[in-house]
Design an enzyme around this catalytic site. Sequence first.
Site, mmCIF file in Angstrom:
data_model
loop_
_atom_site.group_PDB
_atom_site.id
_atom_site.type_symbol
_atom_site.label_atom_id
_atom_site.label_comp_id
_atom_site.label_asym_id
_atom_site.label_seq_id
_atom_site.Cartn_x
_atom_site.Cartn_y
_atom_site.Cartn_z
ATOM 1 N N LEU A 38 10.101 26.729 33.128
ATOM 2 C CA LEU A 38 11.122 26.219 32.211
ATOM 3 C C LEU A 38 11.771 25.010 32.872
ATOM 4 O O LEU A 38 12.143 25.068 34.043
ATOM 5 C CB LEU A 38 12.198 27.274 31.929
ATOM 6 C CG LEU A 38 11.928 28.315 30.840
ATOM 7 C CD1 LEU A 38 13.126 29.251 30.715
ATOM 8 C CD2 LEU A 38 11.637 27.671 29.503
ATOM 9 N N ASP A 39 11.922 23.926 32.136
ATOM 10 C CA ASP A 39 12.576 22.739 32.678
ATOM 11 C C ASP A 39 14.012 23.060 33.083
ATOM 12 O O ASP A 39 14.638 23.976 32.521
ATOM 13 C CB ASP A 39 12.590 21.617 31.644
ATOM 14 C CG ASP A 39 11.202 21.042 31.394
ATOM 15 O OD1 ASP A 39 10.331 21.211 32.267
ATOM 16 O OD2 ASP A 39 10.999 20.434 30.324
ATOM 17 N N PRO A 40 14.565 22.325 34.053
ATOM 18 C CA PRO A 40 15.937 22.597 34.496
ATOM 19 C C PRO A 40 16.972 22.586 33.375
ATOM 20 O O PRO A 40 17.943 23.347 33.416
ATOM 21 C CB PRO A 40 16.203 21.477 35.509
ATOM 22 C CG PRO A 40 14.852 21.133 36.043
ATOM 23 C CD PRO A 40 13.919 21.287 34.872
ATOM 24 N N VAL A 42 16.661 23.614 30.388
ATOM 25 C CA VAL A 42 16.379 24.658 29.397
ATOM 26 C C VAL A 42 16.816 26.000 29.963
ATOM 27 O O VAL A 42 16.592 26.293 31.137
ATOM 28 C CB VAL A 42 14.875 24.698 29.053
ATOM 29 C CG1 VAL A 42 14.574 25.803 28.050
ATOM 30 C CG2 VAL A 42 14.421 23.336 28.513
#
EC number: 5.4.99.25
Length: 307
Positions: A38-40, A42
Amino acid sequence: MLNGILPLYKPRGMTSFDCVAKIRRLYQTRKVGHSGTLDPNVDGVLPICIGNATKVVQFLVASGKEYQGSITLGFATTTEDLDGEEIARQAVTEPFTSDQVDAALAQMTGAITQIPPMFSAVKVNGRRLYDYARSGETVERPERHITISSFKQRQASTYDSATQTQTIYFTVACSKGTYVRTLAVDVGKVLGVPAVMSDLTRLKSGGFTLDETVTFEEIAAHVDAGTAGALLAPIDKALSQYPRVTLTDEQWQRVKNGAFITAAEGQQTDPDANTMVALVYQNSLKCLYSYRPDEQRYKPFKMFAVN
């Protein structure tokens, strides 16, 4: 050592690796892995595998995902979200109707292809795409085939007359490997305007939902109380899609030594090369076996326990 799957709530501002590192410290084990980056920026569901559960990471990664978020129409960025530099702007002088938005989302539904964004962890020629992007390079990226099961508005869109932008609020159910940022950009392309993903939360992953997740604060409290193991779901949670076959004592003696089982013992109608069964002995999931049509029998695919 504890074994199981921790349904972590990943907060914004942390990378998935940050989360793994923190769980290693809390559970005092190196044997920890996550089931999908998961992107930071998100938040949401991030199943973490601990101990022997690291053997099922691949099955959690392969599961479908569900998200809710927003798409803002009217400008584009280098990263396809709000973290990047603005590279294009086109005023939305008149907001798109709900029907127009629905039609655009429908075009993105079903079996489609995506080109991964330059700011992503996909490797090309041994380098991460984001490394190329940070060096100012753009390289050709391979298409990936994905499936969007559902892509719908979850509430009415909003229009900002001051910035002449419009924000769409959506939910999406998708296969592994989907870049929701790229979906947002592609919705803009269908509508004829630049777009970015302006917000994203993962609602479901690996069979876990957002309301089942636990926070780092809750985990720390359980660690202090000596009850951290109670937060872990059993390994077979990741394998619920496979039919269960309960073994007899005689069968288990063979299976634990890696022997095959017959097609009849696998108990499946018309098995093929994609057929897998989860073998259970004394109410404990022991292994996954896959069917070999050329041999008409099942062979070991993944062993979880032999005692």
